[in-house]
Design a protein around this motif. Structure first.
Motif, mmCIF file in Angstrom:
data_model
loop_
_atom_site.group_PDB
_atom_site.id
_atom_site.type_symbol
_atom_site.label_atom_id
_atom_site.label_comp_id
_atom_site.label_asym_id
_atom_site.label_seq_id
_atom_site.Cartn_x
_atom_site.Cartn_y
_atom_site.Cartn_z
ATOM 1 N N VAL A 51 0.417 -5.738 1.225
ATOM 2 C CA VAL A 51 -0.844 -5.698 0.544
ATOM 3 C C VAL A 51 -1.937 -5.430 1.895
ATOM 4 N N ASP A 52 -3.009 -4.895 1.379
ATOM 5 C CA ASP A 52 -4.016 -4.290 2.136
ATOM 6 C C ASP A 52 -5.319 -5.027 2.424
ATOM 7 N N SER A 53 -5.198 -6.318 1.910
ATOM 8 C CA SER A 53 -6.458 -7.173 1.709
ATOM 9 C C SER A 53 -6.045 -8.639 1.668
ATOM 10 N N ASP A 55 -7.817 -10.648 -0.427
ATOM 11 C CA ASP A 55 -7.908 -10.965 -1.871
ATOM 12 C C ASP A 55 -6.418 -10.328 -2.456
ATOM 13 N N LYS A 56 -5.773 -9.553 -1.997
ATOM 14 C CA LYS A 56 -4.720 -9.322 -2.472
ATOM 15 C C LYS A 56 -3.406 -9.902 -2.139
ATOM 16 N N SER A 59 -3.779 -13.001 -4.027
ATOM 17 C CA SER A 59 -3.035 -12.781 -5.557
ATOM 18 C C SER A 59 -1.586 -12.611 -5.556
ATOM 19 N N LEU A 60 -0.999 -12.098 -4.642
ATOM 20 C CA LEU A 60 0.513 -11.923 -4.381
ATOM 21 C C LEU A 60 1.067 -13.358 -4.173
ATOM 22 N N GLN A 109 1.792 -10.027 6.698
ATOM 23 C CA GLN A 109 0.794 -9.468 5.867
ATOM 24 C C GLN A 109 -0.438 -9.087 6.881
ATOM 25 N N GLN A 152 0.308 -1.563 -5.146
ATOM 26 C CA GLN A 152 -0.713 -1.995 -5.778
ATOM 27 C C GLN A 152 -0.347 -3.029 -6.877
ATOM 28 N N LEU A 153 -1.137 -4.275 -6.650
ATOM 29 C CA LEU A 153 -0.556 -5.353 -7.576
ATOM 30 C C LEU A 153 -1.354 -5.257 -9.028
ATOM 31 N N GLU A 155 -2.723 -6.768 -12.024
ATOM 32 C CA GLU A 155 -3.582 -8.267 -12.246
ATOM 33 C C GLU A 155 -3.484 -8.723 -13.546
#
Length: 155
Positions: A51-53, A55-56, A59-60, A109, A152-153, A155
Motif C-alpha cells: 500500500v502507498d500511504s 492511511d492505507k 486500513s489494511l 510497507q 487499491q483497497l 473501503e
C-alpha cells in the motif's frame, strides 16, 4: 491444547480459528525460530499487498483483523506505531503471543513508501497496546529497481 487456553480463545473477539493458527499451530511448527520467521512472513505479506500511504496501511491492518493501527510519531529516522483493539487484548493474554508478524508487515510497507532500508521491532508490550518502532536510514536507499504495484483497497 489445555482447557484454560481453549476457554480463553473461544471467548475472545479474535476467534478460535485465527488464534489457534496464529498462537498455537505456528509456534508449534516453527519452534524457537517462530519470532524471526513470523517477522519475515509479515514482510512477505507486505510484498504481496503493498500500500502507498500510512492511511492505507491502517486500513489494511483493520481488514486483516490485526488490530487498530495508529501512527504515534514520525521523523526522518523512525516511526512509532501503536497497535490496539480487541484482537490485541485477546492475544496479549496469551503467555506466548508475539507481534513480530505485524512488525515485519509494517517494516516492509514503510520501506516501500520511503524507499529506505527499514526494520521494525516490538518495543513495548502492554496488556492493551503494542508499540512497534520502525527504523530507517536515509543513507541506505533500496536499490531494487522493480516497480511496486500498489494495491487499491476496498473501503
Amino acid at each position: 491444547m489445555t482447557q484454560s487456553l481453549y476457554d480463553q480463545m473461544i471467548h475472545s473477539n479474535t476467534g478460535l480459528g485465527q488464534m489457534m493458527l496464529r498462537d498455537v499451530l505456528l509456534p508449534s511448527i516453527l519452534g524457537t525460530e517462530a519470532d524471526g520467521i513470523l517477522y519475515w512472513a509479515g514482510k512477505d505479506i507486505a510484498r504481496q499487498f503493498p500500500v502507498d500511504s500510512d492511511d492505507k496501511l491502517i486500513s489494511l491492518f483493520h481488514q486483516l483483523s490485526l488490530g487498530t493501527l495508529s501512527l504515534i510519531k514520525k521523523n526522518s529516522k523512525q516511526q512509532v506505531w501503536e497497535l490496539a483493539g480487541d484482537e490485541i487484548i485477546d492475544r496479549s493474554k496469551l503467555s506466548h503471543a508475539t507481534f513480530n508478524f505485524e512488525a515485519g508487515l509494517i517494516a516492509q510497507q514503510i520501506e516501500f513508501q520511503t524507499n529506505m532500508v527499514t526494520e521494525a521491532s516490538v518495543e513495548v508490550e502492554k496488556k492493551k497496546i503494542i508499540q512497534i518502532t520502525v527504523y530507517h536510514d536515509s543513507s541506505n536507499q533500496v536499490t531494487d529497481e522493480t516497480p511496486i504495484n500498489f494495491i487499491q483497497l476496498s473501503e
